[in-house]
Design a protein around this motif. Sequence first.
Motif: not given
Length: 424
Positions: A90-118
């Motif tokens: 992430y730190e090296l490619r957070k400004n990668y212009d080939g993507a519209d949005y660059v983020f860390y992946l949330p930890l794979d907790k059920p609540r995090n996952v549902r919110r991310f998908i929503q």
Amino acid sequence: MRLFYNIFIYGYGFLIRLAAPFYGPARQWIAGRKNLFSDMEKVVGKHEDVVWFHAASLGEFEQGRPVIEAFRETFPRYKILLTFFSPSGYELRKNYDGADYVFYLPLDKPRNVRRFIQIFRPKLAVFIKYEYWYNFIQELSKNKIPLFFISAIFRKEQYFFKPWARWFRHQLQKVTWFMVQDKTSSDLLNSIHIYHHQIIGDTRFDRVLKIAREEVDFPVIQQFVNHSDVMVCGSTWPAGEDILSAYLKQNQKIKMILAPHKIDAEHIQEIRKKFNAFHPVLYSETGKAPVDEKSRILIIDTLGILSYLYRFGQVAYVGGGFGSGIHNLPEAAVYGVPVIFGPHYKPFREAHDLLKNGGGFTIQDKKSFFAVADRLFQQPDFRIQAGQAAKQYVEKEAGATFQTIEKIKEYLVAQQKEKLSRNL
């Protein structure tokens, strides 16, 4: 089993928080996820069609990059979301212009996952090579969002193929399609009754071929090389650096370009001490003065340029083989140089292939390294033949990106047809 998996995920997050005050990457991992969901909600539009690509770290991103860029060219109307699990990506490619949005992946907790998908409501998800986050897999399946694993590779030692891993195998059934690198991976998936896959190869070969064709200008490197025989040493670790230092002492006719895997100040200082007798020069300091003519080693203390530097060598050494495993062999082989690597190469298909076709050489210790390196430098015909074999291997393996895009296209076109039929 899902309960135990979730306990593990929560425990993993807790341990990272405990380590954060003492370990830099853990601090970055925590800091990068602060206000993560609110930052996501601020940028994404409500009616955007998003396709999600996920890479564990920098290596997986580079592996999937040709697919991301080909996707952008083929489907320009879609927004591209790129996530990373680790700070090194992430730190090296957070400004990668080939993507519209660059983020860390949330930890794979059920609540995090549902919110991310929503938030993003992706039309399709592409995971590069591996990282099997089972709550994400479950939520994507529940929402009927196609999930692809590309450039995937499987080994019989993996837990999926253990008698006790029935639950994990069941989760893999929820993946829409696996695009695997080789027949071994295909056979292993067949053995656990997962038939929704095809062999397409490794997209890294397409990436390194593209890089090799790019015109570059490195005047400092060219000045340093100055018609000398050069060994380019990439992604090195201390065990390999000890051997390289000893070889420079024995073979006083060659020079080395050395790009360590870690470029923190402490490690760079250790390397300078280790190679002190050879007048080491840091790449980051070469803009201040010409390279010392006495120098026989140039230390690359800058990220992001190694893949362009192998072209300056007659021989390449790729590190990691004395630890958990070797780094990117095709990155060097594409330039038509023979590749040397350490003994821990078993999980890496490209290492076996290069050994078989004569483009790669494995070493176990200082003695075996000296024997291989001496032969390559002292027998030009043998070196050229080995280098040509390495390059031919990379060229033969190219083409996985096109097949990947064609498969993704099937599902996106089907989605569009379904949407049109609903609107009629």
